[in-house]
Design an enzyme around this catalytic site. Structure first.
Site, short mmCIF file in Angstrom:
data_model
loop_
_atom_site.label_atom_id
_atom_site.label_comp_id
_atom_site.label_asym_id
_atom_site.label_seq_id
_atom_site.Cartn_x
_atom_site.Cartn_y
_atom_site.Cartn_z
N SER A 59 -15.36 34.39 5.88
CA SER A 59 -16.59 33.79 6.40
C SER A 59 -16.28 32.93 7.61
O SER A 59 -15.50 31.97 7.54
CB SER A 59 -17.24 32.91 5.33
N HIS A 79 -17.91 38.06 7.44
CA HIS A 79 -19.12 37.43 6.88
C HIS A 79 -19.65 36.38 7.86
O HIS A 79 -18.92 35.48 8.28
CB HIS A 79 -18.76 36.79 5.54
N ASP A 116 -22.59 33.60 8.44
CA ASP A 116 -23.62 32.80 7.76
C ASP A 116 -24.63 32.27 8.77
O ASP A 116 -24.30 31.44 9.62
CB ASP A 116 -22.95 31.62 7.03
N MET A 174 -27.90 30.06 9.18
CA MET A 174 -28.66 29.01 8.47
C MET A 174 -29.66 28.39 9.43
O MET A 174 -29.33 28.15 10.60
CB MET A 174 -27.72 27.92 7.97
N HIS A 177 -25.25 37.06 6.38
CA HIS A 177 -25.85 36.38 5.23
C HIS A 177 -26.90 35.42 5.77
O HIS A 177 -26.57 34.38 6.33
CB HIS A 177 -24.74 35.64 4.47
N MET A 189 -29.43 32.70 5.45
CA MET A 189 -29.96 31.59 4.64
C MET A 189 -31.08 30.96 5.44
O MET A 189 -30.95 29.87 6.01
CB MET A 189 -28.83 30.60 4.33
N MET A 195 -24.29 33.97 -5.23
CA MET A 195 -23.65 32.73 -4.81
C MET A 195 -22.86 32.14 -5.97
O MET A 195 -23.37 32.08 -7.11
CB MET A 195 -24.69 31.70 -4.34
N GLY A 218 -25.37 26.70 1.49
CA GLY A 218 -25.61 25.69 2.51
C GLY A 218 -24.37 25.16 3.21
O GLY A 218 -24.42 24.87 4.39
N GLY A 231 -19.84 25.29 3.43
CA GLY A 231 -18.54 25.80 3.00
C GLY A 231 -17.75 24.68 2.33
O GLY A 231 -18.16 23.51 2.32
N GLY A 232 -16.64 25.06 1.75
CA GLY A 232 -15.72 24.07 1.20
C GLY A 232 -16.11 23.49 -0.14
O GLY A 232 -15.51 22.51 -0.57
N ASP A 267 -19.80 34.74 -3.25
CA ASP A 267 -19.70 33.90 -2.06
C ASP A 267 -19.72 32.43 -2.47
O ASP A 267 -20.70 31.97 -3.05
CB ASP A 267 -20.89 34.22 -1.14
N GLY A 314 -14.30 31.61 3.01
CA GLY A 314 -14.32 30.87 4.26
C GLY A 314 -13.12 29.96 4.38
O GLY A 314 -12.15 30.25 5.11
C1 DX5 Z 1 -22.20 28.89 2.14
C2 DX5 Z 1 -21.86 30.22 2.75
C3 DX5 Z 1 -20.51 30.74 2.46
C4 DX5 Z 1 -19.40 29.83 2.89
C5 DX5 Z 1 -18.32 29.94 1.89
O1 DX5 Z 1 -23.56 28.77 1.95
O2 DX5 Z 1 -22.76 31.23 2.32
O3 DX5 Z 1 -20.33 32.03 3.01
O4 DX5 Z 1 -18.85 30.13 4.12
O5 DX5 Z 1 -17.32 29.06 2.26
P1 DX5 Z 1 -16.14 28.72 1.26
O6 DX5 Z 1 -15.35 29.97 1.06
O7 DX5 Z 1 -15.43 27.64 1.96
O8 DX5 Z 1 -16.80 28.27 -0.04
ZN ZN Z 2 -22.29 33.26 2.97
#
Ligand code: DX5
Ligand code: ZN
Length: 239
Positions: A18, A42, A44, A46, A75, A77, A146, A151, A153-154, A184, A206
């Site tokens: 991601s 991937h 994202d 948003m 993806h 969102m 999910m 929303g 990462g991390g 994800d 990610g």
């Molecule tokens: C969050 C995203 C994910 C995100 C995952 O809403 O949809 O794709 O990048 O990041 P990690 O792998 O850090 O959880």
């Molecule tokens: Zn995602």
């Protein structure tokens, strides 16, 4: 009944880094860093409405399409995907996933995405059950479950959300449906095994990829872990 050989084979496995965890000032370079190791990239999107975070939109996806040979796994969102999603298919995305919570007509939108040339994905957020959507799955190519709240990462992986993966996998098997189940959120070398055993066959990562010193090596490590994960039969079946 044929013997159960596990949900994931090497050839059917997808690892999708991601870009959310990448350096946004050099997205093309970061995308190319995982060419040859990743299966999909991937992306994202948003809108700061569906989720309280803002990333990138169509112009950046259009440019990414030119910057990498990797299939783009978009993806969305965003609110009102019925209005915006097809643009991403027209931009050349390989797969476009939109959220079930945001769509007015998920089956109709899936049809439009396929007509525009992409695969169609249905995304299910943390607090949404999967059961109401099972009957829609024949319209889709991917089901994105999910394993965090969408929303950011991390965040830490939530293993209890894998029940939705198990439910979906059982449903696909009983209906002989061909569909990828993508997970994800919080996926890394430690958590990916449980997700694979639950029946996922596409893995978004990610932080675990772009937070690593060598992103390509991190992708390969995740792939190795999935490939060697012990196959586990679904509930009620003997191997
Ligand atoms: C969050 C995203 C994910 C995100 C995952 O809403 O949809 O794709 O990048 O990041 P990690 O792998 O850090 O959880
Ligand atoms: Zn995602």
């Amino acid at each position: 009944m044929p013997p159960y050989t596990g949900p994931v084979t090497a050839s059917s496995l997808v690892v999708a880094p991601s870009l959310l965890a990448a350096d946004f000032s050099r997205l093309g370079e970061q995308a190319r860093a995982v060419e040859g190791s990743a299966d999909w990239l991937h992306v994202d999107v948003m809108d700061n409405h569906f989720v309280p975070n803002l990333t990138i939109g169509l112009p950046v996806v259009q440019d990414l399409k030119q910057a990498t040979t990797l299939p783009l796994d978009v993806h969305l969102m965003i609110e009102a995907p019925d209005r915006w999603a097809v643009g991403y298919a027209e931009a050349g995305a390989y797969n476009v996933s939109f959220h079930a919570e945001a769509a007015q007509d998920p089956a109709g939108l899936a049809k439009d995405l396929r007509s525009a040339g992409s695969k169609a994905g249905l995304a299910i957020d943390r607090d949404t059950p999967v059961e109401p959507y099972l009957e829609l799955l024949p319209h889709f190519d991917t089901l994105l479950i999910m394993t965090i709240k969408a929303g950011f990462g991390g965040q830490a992986f939530m293993p209890e959300l894998l029940d939705k993966v198990r439910t979906a996998r059982r449903h696909l098997r009983s209906g002989h449906l061909e569909l990828r189940i993508e997970v994800d959120g919080g996926i890394n070398e430690e958590t990916v095994e449980a997700a694979a055993e639950a029946g996922a066959d596409a893995f978004v990562a990610g932080t675990a990829v772009y937070g690593a010193a060598d992103p390509a090596a991190a992708v390969r490590a995740i792939r190795r872990t999935v490939e060697t994960a012990a196959p586990r039969p679904p509930d009620g079946e003997t191997p």
